[in-house]
Design a protein around this motif. Sequence first.
Motif, PDB file in Angstrom:
ATOM      1  N   LYS A 120       0.820  -1.228   0.000  1.00 49.66           N
ATOM      2  CA  LYS A 120       0.000   0.000   0.000  1.00 49.66           C
ATOM      3  C   LYS A 120       0.849   1.272   0.000  1.00 49.66           C
ATOM      4  CE  LYS A 120      -1.244   0.316   4.938  1.00 49.66           C
ATOM      5  NZ  LYS A 120      -0.388  -0.614   5.613  1.00 49.66           N
ATOM      6  N   GLU A 121       2.153   1.107   0.250  1.00 52.56           N
ATOM      7  CA  GLU A 121       3.050   2.280   0.199  1.00 52.56           C
ATOM      8  C   GLU A 121       3.916   2.273  -1.058  1.00 52.56           C
ATOM      9  OE1 GLU A 121       4.587   2.492   4.729  1.00 52.56           O
ATOM     10  OE2 GLU A 121       5.084   0.682   3.617  1.00 52.56           O
ATOM     11  N   ALA A 122       3.676   1.297  -1.947  1.00 49.52           N
ATOM     12  CA  ALA A 122       4.605   1.079  -3.063  1.00 49.52           C
ATOM     13  C   ALA A 122       4.287   1.929  -4.289  1.00 49.52           C
ATOM     14  CB  ALA A 122       4.585  -0.404  -3.442  1.00 49.52           C
ATOM     15  N   LEU A 123       5.343   2.429  -4.912  1.00 56.74           N
ATOM     16  CA  LEU A 123       5.229   3.112  -6.207  1.00 56.74           C
ATOM     17  C   LEU A 123       5.828   2.173  -7.262  1.00 56.74           C
ATOM     18  CD1 LEU A 123       4.329   5.746  -7.544  1.00 56.74           C
ATOM     19  CD2 LEU A 123       6.658   6.602  -7.251  1.00 56.74           C
ATOM     20  N   ILE A 124       5.004   1.832  -8.250  1.00 56.76           N
ATOM     21  CA  ILE A 124       5.374   0.786  -9.202  1.00 56.76           C
ATOM     22  C   ILE A 124       5.375   1.346 -10.616  1.00 56.76           C
ATOM     23  CG2 ILE A 124       4.534  -1.388 -10.232  1.00 56.76           C
ATOM     24  CD1 ILE A 124       3.480  -2.081  -7.433  1.00 56.76           C
ATOM     25  N   ALA A 165      -1.489  -0.659  -4.918  1.00 54.99           N
ATOM     26  CA  ALA A 165      -0.270   0.103  -4.649  1.00 54.99           C
ATOM     27  C   ALA A 165      -0.611   1.565  -4.372  1.00 54.99           C
ATOM     28  CB  ALA A 165       0.651   0.016  -5.858  1.00 54.99           C
ATOM     29  N   ARG A 166       0.406   2.339  -3.985  1.00 59.16           N
ATOM     30  CA  ARG A 166       0.166   3.778  -3.783  1.00 59.16           C
ATOM     31  C   ARG A 166       0.037   4.492  -5.117  1.00 59.16           C
ATOM     32  NH1 ARG A 166       3.876   6.282   0.528  1.00 59.16           N
ATOM     33  NH2 ARG A 166       2.162   5.679   1.882  1.00 59.16           N
ATOM     34  N   GLY A 167       0.793   4.004  -6.103  1.00 59.36           N
ATOM     35  CA  GLY A 167       0.719   4.637  -7.415  1.00 59.36           C
ATOM     36  C   GLY A 167       1.413   3.816  -8.473  1.00 59.36           C
ATOM     37  N   LEU A 184      11.649   3.725  -6.892  1.00 62.46           N
ATOM     38  CA  LEU A 184      10.498   2.901  -7.262  1.00 62.46           C
ATOM     39  C   LEU A 184      10.596   1.630  -6.429  1.00 62.46           C
ATOM     40  CD1 LEU A 184      10.622   3.121 -11.176  1.00 62.46           C
ATOM     41  CD2 LEU A 184       8.825   4.074  -9.711  1.00 62.46           C
ATOM     42  N   ASP A 185       9.436   1.003  -6.170  1.00 57.76           N
ATOM     43  CA  ASP A 185       9.462  -0.229  -5.394  1.00 57.76           C
ATOM     44  C   ASP A 185       9.373  -1.462  -6.274  1.00 57.76           C
ATOM     45  OD1 ASP A 185       9.489   1.028  -2.727  1.00 57.76           O
ATOM     46  OD2 ASP A 185       7.709   1.962  -3.596  1.00 57.76           O
ATOM     47  N   ALA A 186       8.936  -1.280  -7.535  1.00 58.53           N
ATOM     48  CA  ALA A 186       8.921  -2.402  -8.477  1.00 58.53           C
ATOM     49  C   ALA A 186       8.869  -1.880  -9.902  1.00 58.53           C
ATOM     50  CB  ALA A 186       7.714  -3.301  -8.220  1.00 58.53           C
ATOM     51  N   TYR A 187       9.376  -2.705 -10.813  1.00 62.41           N
ATOM     52  CA  TYR A 187       9.250  -2.438 -12.246  1.00 62.41           C
ATOM     53  C   TYR A 187       8.843  -3.745 -12.907  1.00 62.41           C
ATOM     54  CZ  TYR A 187      10.409  -1.731 -17.130  1.00 62.41           C
ATOM     55  OH  TYR A 187      10.339  -1.682 -18.493  1.00 62.41           O
ATOM     56  N   ILE A 188       7.835  -3.677 -13.767  1.00 60.74           N
ATOM     57  CA  ILE A 188       7.336  -4.898 -14.411  1.00 60.74           C
ATOM     58  C   ILE A 188       7.253  -4.665 -15.912  1.00 60.74           C
ATOM     59  CG2 ILE A 188       5.458  -6.605 -14.485  1.00 60.74           C
ATOM     60  CD1 ILE A 188       4.507  -5.230 -11.770  1.00 60.74           C
TER      61      ILE A 188
END
Length: 258
Positions: free
Chosen positions: A144-148, A174-176, A195-199
Amino acid sequence: MLARRCALSAGKLIEEMLVHPLEVMYKTSSSDLVTSVDRAVEQMVIDEIFKVYPDHGILGEEGLVACEPSKFETVWMIDPIDGTTNFVHQRQNYCVSIAAYHRGVCEVGVVYDPTRQELFYAERGGGIFLNDAPLRVKRNKEMKEALISTSLFWNRRAMKNGLSEKAQRLAHRARGVRIYGVAALELAYVAAGRLDAYISPGLNAWDLGAGRLLVEESGCKISTIEGKELPFAERTSVLAANPNIYDFLLEFLTEYTV
Ligand code: 2AM
Ligand code: CA
Ligand code: CA
Ligand code: CA
C-alpha cells in the motif's frame, strides 16, 4: 573504469549532438524510433571498448557489430539511448546503459542519465553507487506504500493475455503506478529505492543488461514475471521489486483469473 568512462563520454557526445537538429528515423513503425545520436553513441562506445579489449563481444541495440553472444567469454551489452521516444519528444527521461558479462554473468553495470547527471554503477559483490556515493536503501515498504512502474498497460501481448488488466488492478493495491518508458532507468530507480517495483512483459538483453545488476546489488529481487531466473542475452519478461513486495507481485502476476 571503462564502463563508467564510456557512459560519461556518451553523455558528452549526446550533449554535443543536441546542439544540432535531431535526425529521427522509423525502424519498424512510427512508434519505433532511432536517431543519428543512437548510432553515433553506440559506435563511440564500441570504439572505446575495442581499443582496450579487441577480442570481446558486443551486443548493442543498433547492431553495429555482429555478435553471437555464446561465442564470447566476455560480452558487452549496450543500449546507447534507452527511452528514445522520450529523447526525441522531451530531450530528457532517457539514459545510456552499458554492461559487461563474463561467461553469462553480469560483472559491471552502468546506467547514466545525462540530463540529471546521475550515474548509477555496480560491480558484482560491491553494492551500488550513485555518482561515487554508495547507495543504501531501506527495504521495508508494503504494497500500500509502493510506487510501481510498468509497461504492461500498452504492450500488445499483455493486452491480449490479460496482463494489462492485472496491471490496472495492481494500481489499486499500490500507492501509485507510473509509465516512464525508459526500462534501464526504471531498473536503476528500483535499485535506488525511488520505485518499489518495475514490471515489463518483454525486454531485450541490452535494455536490462546493466539494470539487472543494479537491482541485484541493491538487495532487491529480479526474475521473469513467472519467477524464473533471467536468461542471458535473450528477450524476456522482467519483474524487479523490493523483497518485501516481490512475492505478492509474483503471485498476483501468475494467478490466471483476471
Ligand atoms: P528503447 O528506447 O531503447 O527502444 C519503453 O518504450 C522501454 O521499452 C524503453 O526502454 C525502450 O527502449 C523499450 N522498448 C521499446 N520498444 C521495445 C520493444 N519492441 N521491445 C522491448 N523493449 C522495447
Ligand atoms: Ca529502440
Ligand atoms: Ca532500450
Ligand atoms: Ca535504445
